[in-house]
Each structure stands twice: as C-alpha cells, then as structure tokens.
Design an enzyme around this catalytic site. Structure first.
Site, PDB file in Angstrom:
ATOM      1  N   TYR A 142     -11.733 -15.138 -23.571  1.00 31.02           N
ATOM      2  CA  TYR A 142     -11.279 -16.246 -22.718  1.00 31.02           C
ATOM      3  C   TYR A 142     -11.741 -17.595 -23.261  1.00 31.02           C
ATOM      4  O   TYR A 142     -11.064 -18.592 -23.097  1.00 31.02           O
ATOM      5  CB  TYR A 142     -11.844 -16.090 -21.296  1.00 31.02           C
ATOM      6  CG  TYR A 142     -10.977 -15.299 -20.356  1.00 31.02           C
ATOM      7  CD1 TYR A 142     -10.625 -13.990 -20.641  1.00 31.02           C
ATOM      8  CD2 TYR A 142     -10.525 -15.852 -19.163  1.00 31.02           C
ATOM      9  CE1 TYR A 142      -9.852 -13.254 -19.772  1.00 31.02           C
ATOM     10  CE2 TYR A 142      -9.747 -15.133 -18.291  1.00 31.02           C
ATOM     11  CZ  TYR A 142      -9.411 -13.832 -18.593  1.00 31.02           C
ATOM     12  OH  TYR A 142      -8.635 -13.123 -17.718  1.00 31.02           O
ATOM     13  N   LYS A 189     -14.881  -1.082 -25.768  1.00 32.79           N
ATOM     14  CA  LYS A 189     -13.974  -0.493 -26.759  1.00 32.79           C
ATOM     15  C   LYS A 189     -14.767  -0.423 -28.059  1.00 32.79           C
ATOM     16  O   LYS A 189     -14.413  -1.007 -29.083  1.00 32.79           O
ATOM     17  CB  LYS A 189     -12.714  -1.378 -26.871  1.00 32.79           C
ATOM     18  CG  LYS A 189     -11.614  -0.798 -27.688  1.00 32.79           C
ATOM     19  CD  LYS A 189     -10.881   0.385 -27.034  1.00 32.79           C
ATOM     20  CE  LYS A 189      -9.902   1.004 -27.993  1.00 32.79           C
ATOM     21  NZ  LYS A 189      -9.307   2.270 -27.494  1.00 32.79           N
ATOM     22  N   ASP A 221      -9.812   2.287 -22.309  1.00 32.10           N
ATOM     23  CA  ASP A 221      -8.548   3.004 -22.060  1.00 32.10           C
ATOM     24  C   ASP A 221      -8.791   4.220 -21.168  1.00 32.10           C
ATOM     25  O   ASP A 221      -8.047   4.488 -20.224  1.00 32.10           O
ATOM     26  CB  ASP A 221      -7.845   3.384 -23.383  1.00 32.10           C
ATOM     27  CG  ASP A 221      -8.776   3.981 -24.433  1.00 32.10           C
ATOM     28  OD1 ASP A 221     -10.006   4.013 -24.203  1.00 32.10           O
ATOM     29  OD2 ASP A 221      -8.272   4.430 -25.488  1.00 32.10           O
ATOM     30  N   ASP A 245     -11.161  -8.371 -16.053  1.00 31.55           N
ATOM     31  CA  ASP A 245      -9.994  -8.960 -15.395  1.00 31.55           C
ATOM     32  C   ASP A 245      -8.964  -7.876 -15.124  1.00 31.55           C
ATOM     33  O   ASP A 245      -8.427  -7.760 -14.014  1.00 31.55           O
ATOM     34  CB  ASP A 245      -9.400 -10.044 -16.311  1.00 31.55           C
ATOM     35  CG  ASP A 245      -8.174 -10.681 -15.700  1.00 31.55           C
ATOM     36  OD1 ASP A 245      -8.216 -11.023 -14.516  1.00 31.55           O
ATOM     37  OD2 ASP A 245      -7.161 -10.827 -16.421  1.00 31.55           O
ATOM     38  N   ASP A 249      -8.023  -5.723 -11.246  1.00 31.49           N
ATOM     39  CA  ASP A 249      -6.706  -5.693 -10.588  1.00 31.49           C
ATOM     40  C   ASP A 249      -6.252  -4.242 -10.408  1.00 31.49           C
ATOM     41  O   ASP A 249      -5.709  -3.872  -9.372  1.00 31.49           O
ATOM     42  CB  ASP A 249      -5.655  -6.440 -11.424  1.00 31.49           C
ATOM     43  CG  ASP A 249      -5.423  -7.861 -10.929  1.00 31.49           C
ATOM     44  OD1 ASP A 249      -6.390  -8.476 -10.426  1.00 31.49           O
ATOM     45  OD2 ASP A 249      -4.285  -8.358 -11.048  1.00 31.49           O
TER      46      ASP A 249
HETATM   47  C1  IPM Z   1      -9.047 -13.724 -12.030  1.00 29.92           C
HETATM   48  C2  IPM Z   1      -7.792 -14.424 -12.478  1.00 29.92           C
HETATM   49  C3  IPM Z   1      -8.168 -15.499 -13.490  1.00 29.92           C
HETATM   50  C4  IPM Z   1      -8.774 -14.788 -14.680  1.00 29.92           C
HETATM   51  C5  IPM Z   1      -7.020 -16.411 -13.902  1.00 29.92           C
HETATM   52  C6  IPM Z   1      -6.386 -17.095 -12.711  1.00 29.92           C
HETATM   53  C7  IPM Z   1      -7.447 -17.414 -14.925  1.00 29.92           C
HETATM   54  O1  IPM Z   1      -6.866 -13.508 -12.981  1.00 29.92           O
HETATM   55  O2  IPM Z   1      -9.950 -14.414 -11.500  1.00 29.92           O
HETATM   56  O3  IPM Z   1      -9.133 -12.513 -12.199  1.00 29.92           O
HETATM   57  O4  IPM Z   1      -8.051 -14.284 -15.550  1.00 29.92           O
HETATM   58  O5  IPM Z   1      -9.997 -14.721 -14.752  1.00 29.92           O
HETATM   59 MG    MG Z   2      -7.428 -11.489 -12.740  1.00 32.46          MG
END
Ligand code: IPM
Ligand code: MG
Length: 371
Positions: A142, A189, A221, A245, A249
């Site tokens: 990042y 990884k 993975d 990240d 999700d």
């Molecule tokens: C998160 C989001 C952020 C990230 C974005 C909005 C930059 O997806 O907080 O998980 O990738 O960290």
């Molecule tokens: Mg995110």
C-alpha cells in the site's frame, strides 16, 4: 470521564451511520455521567468537493488532539472508474492512517445465531465462530514506491516491510491471543515472497517470548479457503496489509452481512474506529444503511477509552435489537427498520428505556416495507 472525540462522517452512508454512533455516545454520557466533546473533520470525496483535498490538514490536527477518532466510510463512484483521477477519496484515509501511525487494524469476526441464515455458508460451519484479524495497516505494498511509465505500458508497486513494523503488530497480536484462546495464525505467502519470509522469521522468534500461545503458519491462498471451510479453527490471525484487506472482506460473509462488522485501528497516538463496510453510495441518504458496524466500532472505542462496562452495554443493546428483529434492509429486505430507528432503539436500550417502556405500536410506525 471527559473525552475528546474527532468525528469524520466521510462519504456515502458514512454520515447517517456515524450519526447513530454520536447519538449513542451522548446516551452513554447521560447514563454514566461522562462528557464527550465532538470535533468534526472532513475526509474523502466530501473533503475533495469542499476543499479540493481528500484530507485537509485541519482534519489531521483535530484527530491528533483527540482521544479517539470515529469514522464513517470513504469512496465515491465518480472516482472508481477513472484511473487517471489525480486525487482520490481513498488517499485521505491512507494519509490519515500514516499521519496517526495507525499500524494495527483489528477486525473481530463473530456471528449472531439469529443471523446464521444470512450467510451463504452452512450454519453448522459458522456456529461459534469467533476470531480477530490483526492487519498491518501502514506498510507493505500500500505504501511502497509506485511507478508507471509515461506510455502506460509498465507499472509497479513495491512491497517493503521492516523488522520494526512487523514486530510491533506481532507483539499486539500475541498479547491479544494470550487473552483469548491462545492461538495465533500468521497468514503469509512465504513460499514466494521475501517480505513474507521476514514476517515468518520474526514471528517464529517472538514465539519464544509467548510460550503460552500456539503459533501456526498458513499461506494466504490456503487461509482464504480455510476461512470458508473451517472458520472455527481461527483465534487470532496476524497478517500484512493487503492480505488483511482481502481476507477481512472474505471473513465478513461468515457474519452474513458486511454491515455488522466493526474495526479499530491502533497506533502510537489516537486510535480510529470505523465499520469495515464501504460508502455504499446507492443507499446514501435513504436511511436504510445498517448502523451496527458503526455502533460496534463505538463499542471498541469505549473499550479503548477504558469504559468496559459501557462497551458491554452497547453490545448487549445490539444483541437485543437483532434478537427482536429490529434490523435494517440488508438483513430483512421485507420487514426492515430505518437506520435512524435502529439508532433510537439502541439509544433507548442504553438509556434504560427499553424494552419495558418501548411501545411496539410506535416502533411499527417507524418500520418500512417501501422506500
Ligand atoms: C479497508 C478499505 C481501504 C483499504 C480502502 C478504502 C483504501 O478497503 O479499510 O479495508 O484498502 O485499506
Ligand atoms: Mg478493504
């Protein structure tokens, strides 16, 4: 107690869900005799529209002078499909993470029995799931050097990690595991990436200092698969920025909706609390967004501020709403309540006015089947 809270509404549904949390903090203050002083700052597409800058200096200043930061959401569709945009809302959040040195992003994943049916996973696989992801937040790909040539034929993003960056979050994750089921899984990884091998080396060294914690190592993975097929095996997951990240999700499908999950970002100074969901622009301004992710982030904030009893009451209020089907549209598309109504119910519960004094007929009036 007196606390200064910086509030950043951000974009999309950010303002409406964060407003629920501000009202909730006011209810907590009344019930427990605290004083919360709120200062408001701009960030994201909202800040670009108003100032041309996704993170004005004034917002950084407000956050640095606060005990904690409450944040809504970031992102706007007008930037999503425009790879040439010079400024982007997300730059605001990344810069804030860096400015406040918020190196540890903590994302708990829990389930609620009344919502098991919402998950695409089998109930028997998700019952009792309770783990926390420790995602490194200010390093890795990042924040590495980014390059693209002028003809747009080649681009690169560098992934760099230092020992110090790995050690500080690894200590936090081990210490958290000590307070839980004493298991830590490093997700990396290491069969391919040098940075992952450094993570593995350092975590193996730290293992010696945390004898009571069982540490295991898993390639990302495989972890992506294990989170779906056997999520109960996890207690504390430690991982680098981008893997965190993605898997956080993914892990949200266990809870059934992204709308419920909170997060805390800790660093050297102020800490930041935000729901993990995005700005959900399609729902903005409609009073239909799920405020629980923000409310549970507020509970994490109360814990952080040393108000454990207050945090427990907020979580109890959330469980009470879910049990009684006081839920938003993402959970029940037919019989749903508005964002603000859920907020009022939680406020009533925390203010000791529920459930006894709640008049069901009044709540029914605030329920919607049409928008
Ligand atoms: C998160 C989001 C952020 C990230 C974005 C909005 C930059 O997806 O907080 O998980 O990738 O960290
Ligand atoms: Mg995110």
């Amino acid at each position: 107690m007196k606390k200064n809270i910086a509030v950043i509404y951000g974009d999309g549904i950010g303002p409406e869900v964060t407003q629920v949390s501000v009202n909730l903090l006011n209810a907590i203050a009344r019930r427990f005799g605290h004083e919360f002083k709120f200062s408001y700052g701009l960030m994201g597409a909202d800040a670009i529209d108003k100032t041309g800058n996704p993170l004005p200096d004034e917002t950084i200043e407000i956050c640095l002078n606060s005990d904690a930061v409450l944040f809504g959401a970031i992102g706007h569709p007008k930037y999503d499909n425009d790879p040439s945009a010079k400024v982007r809302p997300e730059q605001g959040l990344l810069k804030l993470r860096k400015s406040l040195q918020l190196y540890a992003n903590i994302r708990p994943v829990t389930t609620y029995p009344s919502l098991h049916h919402l998950s695409p996973l089998k109930t028997k696989n998700i019952e009792g799931v309770d783990f926390t992801i420790f995602r490194e937040l200010t390093g890795g790909i990042y924040f590495g050097r980014k390059e693209v040539d002028s003809e747009y034929t080649l681009a690169s993003d560098e992934c760099v990690y230092s020992r110090e960056e790995i050690e500080r979050i690894a200590h936090l994750a081990f210490q958290h595991a000590q307070k839980r089921r004493k298991k830590l899984t490093l997700v990396d990884k290491a069969n391919v990436l040098e940075t992952s091998r450094l993570w593995r080396r350092i975590v193996k060294e730290l293992e010696q200092h945390y004898n009571d914690v069982f540490a295991e190592y898993m390639y990302v993975d495989n972890a992506a698969r294990q989170i779906i097929v056997n999520p109960r095996q996890f207690d504390v997951i430690l991982t680098e920025n981008m893997f965190g990240d993605i898997i956080s999700d993914e892990a949200s499908v266990i809870a059934g909706t992204l709308g419920l999950l909170p997060s805390a970002s800790l660093g050297k100074g102020a800490a930041l609390f935000e729901p993990i969901h995005g700005s959900y622009p399609q729902a903005a301004g409609k009073d239909i967004a799920n405020p629980i992710g923000s409310v549970l982030s507020t509970a994490l904030m109360l814990d952080y501020l040393g108000m454990a009893q207050e945090a427990a009451l907020v979580r109890e209020a959330v469980e009470w709403t879910l049990r009684n089907n006081f839920v938003t549209k993402d959970i029940d598309p037919v019989n749903f309540y508005f964002t603000s109504t859920i907020g009022e119910l939680i406020g009533d519960y925390v203010g000791n006015k529920a459930p006894g004094e709640i008049h069901m007929a009044n709540i029914e009036l605030r329920k919607s089947t049409i928008i």
